[in-house]
Design a protein around this motif. Structure first.
Motif, mmCIF file in Angstrom:
data_model
loop_
_atom_site.group_PDB
_atom_site.id
_atom_site.type_symbol
_atom_site.label_atom_id
_atom_site.label_comp_id
_atom_site.label_asym_id
_atom_site.label_seq_id
_atom_site.Cartn_x
_atom_site.Cartn_y
_atom_site.Cartn_z
ATOM 1 N N VAL A 173 10.044 25.803 41.915
ATOM 2 C CA VAL A 173 11.048 26.054 40.884
ATOM 3 C C VAL A 173 10.937 27.487 40.368
ATOM 4 O O VAL A 173 11.950 28.184 40.198
ATOM 5 N N LEU A 174 9.717 27.959 40.109
ATOM 6 C CA LEU A 174 9.551 29.311 39.577
ATOM 7 C C LEU A 174 10.101 30.366 40.526
ATOM 8 O O LEU A 174 10.596 31.411 40.090
ATOM 9 N N ARG A 175 10.044 30.091 41.823
ATOM 10 C CA ARG A 175 10.525 31.087 42.793
ATOM 11 C C ARG A 175 12.044 31.184 42.836
ATOM 12 O O ARG A 175 12.594 32.041 43.543
ATOM 13 N N THR A 176 12.743 30.362 42.074
ATOM 14 C CA THR A 176 14.194 30.509 41.949
ATOM 15 C C THR A 176 14.559 31.455 40.810
ATOM 16 O O THR A 176 15.750 31.720 40.603
ATOM 17 N N PHE A 177 13.547 31.958 40.093
ATOM 18 C CA PHE A 177 13.761 32.857 38.963
ATOM 19 C C PHE A 177 13.382 34.285 39.342
ATOM 20 O O PHE A 177 12.701 34.517 40.343
ATOM 21 N N PRO A 178 13.801 35.271 38.523
ATOM 22 C CA PRO A 178 13.535 36.674 38.865
ATOM 23 C C PRO A 178 12.039 36.983 38.957
ATOM 24 O O PRO A 178 11.221 36.445 38.224
ATOM 25 N N ALA A 179 11.687 37.868 39.900
ATOM 26 C CA ALA A 179 10.341 38.395 40.016
ATOM 27 C C ALA A 179 10.217 39.626 39.097
ATOM 28 O O ALA A 179 11.211 40.268 38.780
ATOM 29 N N PRO A 180 8.960 39.917 38.680
ATOM 30 C CA PRO A 180 7.698 39.225 38.962
ATOM 31 C C PRO A 180 7.607 37.914 38.204
ATOM 32 O O PRO A 180 8.235 37.728 37.165
ATOM 33 N N ARG A 181 6.768 37.008 38.755
ATOM 34 C CA ARG A 181 6.639 35.657 38.216
ATOM 35 C C ARG A 181 5.178 35.323 37.964
ATOM 36 O O ARG A 181 4.304 35.660 38.779
ATOM 37 N N MET A 182 4.918 34.629 36.852
ATOM 38 C CA MET A 182 3.569 34.190 36.524
ATOM 39 C C MET A 182 3.589 32.733 36.073
ATOM 40 O O MET A 182 4.567 32.269 35.492
ATOM 41 N N LEU A 183 2.494 32.041 36.335
ATOM 42 C CA LEU A 183 2.301 30.666 35.877
ATOM 43 C C LEU A 183 1.060 30.632 35.011
ATOM 44 O O LEU A 183 -0.018 31.058 35.430
ATOM 45 N N LEU A 184 1.195 30.119 33.789
ATOM 46 C CA LEU A 184 0.106 30.059 32.822
ATOM 47 C C LEU A 184 -0.157 28.612 32.436
ATOM 48 O O LEU A 184 0.787 27.833 32.289
ATOM 49 N N GLY A 185 -1.423 28.266 32.266
ATOM 50 C CA GLY A 185 -1.706 26.966 31.680
ATOM 51 C C GLY A 185 -2.918 26.265 32.236
ATOM 52 O O GLY A 185 -3.654 26.787 33.069
ATOM 53 N N ASP A 186 -3.097 25.055 31.744
ATOM 54 C CA ASP A 186 -4.169 24.161 32.179
ATOM 55 C C ASP A 186 -3.650 23.387 33.384
ATOM 56 O O ASP A 186 -2.829 22.488 33.245
ATOM 57 N N LEU A 187 -4.135 23.768 34.561
ATOM 58 C CA LEU A 187 -3.665 23.126 35.792
ATOM 59 C C LEU A 187 -4.544 21.963 36.204
ATOM 60 O O LEU A 187 -4.260 21.288 37.190
ATOM 61 N N ASN A 188 -5.639 21.735 35.454
ATOM 62 C CA ASN A 188 -6.584 20.672 35.793
ATOM 63 C C ASN A 188 -7.075 20.798 37.227
ATOM 64 O O ASN A 188 -7.312 19.791 37.902
ATOM 65 N N LEU A 189 -7.209 22.037 37.690
ATOM 66 C CA LEU A 189 -7.700 22.351 39.025
ATOM 67 C C LEU A 189 -8.672 23.512 38.926
ATOM 68 O O LEU A 189 -8.409 24.478 38.187
ATOM 69 N N PRO A 190 -9.781 23.479 39.671
ATOM 70 C CA PRO A 190 -10.660 24.654 39.737
ATOM 71 C C PRO A 190 -9.945 25.828 40.395
ATOM 72 O O PRO A 190 -8.845 25.684 40.958
#
Length: 271
Positions: A173-190
């Motif tokens: 979904v994020l890749r349908t938005f303008p670049a540059p793109r960042m994802l922030l948060g608790d992903l519950n993944l190492p």
């Protein structure tokens, strides 16, 4: 955020929470485990409190459920469902104006998963099985001095495998938005599974959980290599001690075209 609660005394204090946000001093702040109108947090709108403390010009709270996790709650049937009831979800706070917002809703795992509950005062806790909750991502296209920047904020499932599936969803979904793109948060993944599962670059690799003595990184700032242009050569990464939550906030101070900006993920516990 652990709904603004301190693991030292179990209390949600508005002033203490606001001071924690101000100390993080992020231009863009992703909040997880956010309460709105919950009795357990003094019926505060914690995203608004955070926005005021950060000196933000834009902010949004997005509920994942109506009700209280661990007690009685229901999924949202539409975005403004339960607006006058206790809500629980995520928030995004920005010192830059927001050109557009979008919400993506993520289904909960059909099976329960393991979660590690931190003990009193950050002491030794215990693992337990919990039913998963609906999850959500909020996307903002920011109007910054360096042009449009897309930021997604989320808190993914604690159920192994299901969180990777959700991560791939949010990246698409994020890749349908303008670049540059960042994802922030608790992903519950190492760190390694988060980077491999997304294909995105981690801008900070440092343990964030548990807050008393971090041993694992569950909280991330990831950047999409597509459309980023020239990668910043350096980034100042810190996990400051703040008196709320059972995670430490991950703060990335990122030089963009010679001008500094910072992005922070202020997470809650793995649930």
């Amino acid at each position: 955020m652990l709904h603004g609660r301190s693991i030292d005394d179990g209390i949600v204090d508005r002033k203490r929470f606001a001071e924690s946000v101000a100390a993080i001093d992020a231009d863009v702040l992703a909040l997880q485990e956010v309460d709105r109108l919950q009795p357990r947090s003094g019926s505060l709108d914690l995203t608004t409190v955070a926005a005021e403390a950060a000196g933000a010009v834009s902010h949004r709270f997005v509920a994942a459920v109506v009700g209280t996790p661990g007690e009685t709650y229901r999924p949202l049937s539409f975005d403004d469902d339960g607006a006058d009831e206790p809500n629980y979800g995520i928030g995004l706070v920005s010192r830059y104006p927001v050109r557009s917002w979008r919400t993506l809703r993520l289904s909960p795992s059909p099976v329960p998963g393991p979660i590690y509950m931190v003990g009193p005062a950050g002491g030794r806790g215990r693992p337990m099985l919990l039913r998963d909750e609906p999850r959500v991502m909020v996307v903002a296209v920011l109007d910054t001095p360096w042009g449009d920047v897309t930021v997604g904020a989320t808190h993914l499932s604690f159920v192994p495998g299901w969180n990777l599936w959700q991560l791939r969803q949010v990246v698409r979904v994020l890749r349908t938005f303008p670049a540059p793109r960042m994802l922030l948060g608790d992903l519950n993944l190492p760190a390694a599974p988060a980077a491999l599962g997304s294909g995105w670059r981690p801008l900070g690799r440092v343990p964030t959980f548990p807050s008393s003595a971090p041993r694992v990184q569950l909280d991330h700032v990831l950047a999409d290599p597509r459309g980023w242009g020239t990668w910043p050569s350096t980034a100042d990464v810190t996990t400051p001690v703040v008196p709320v939550s059972d995670h430490r906030p991950l703060v990335v101070d990122l030089p963009l075209n010679g001008a500094p900006g910072s992005a922070g993920a202020a997470p809650g516990h793995p649930g």
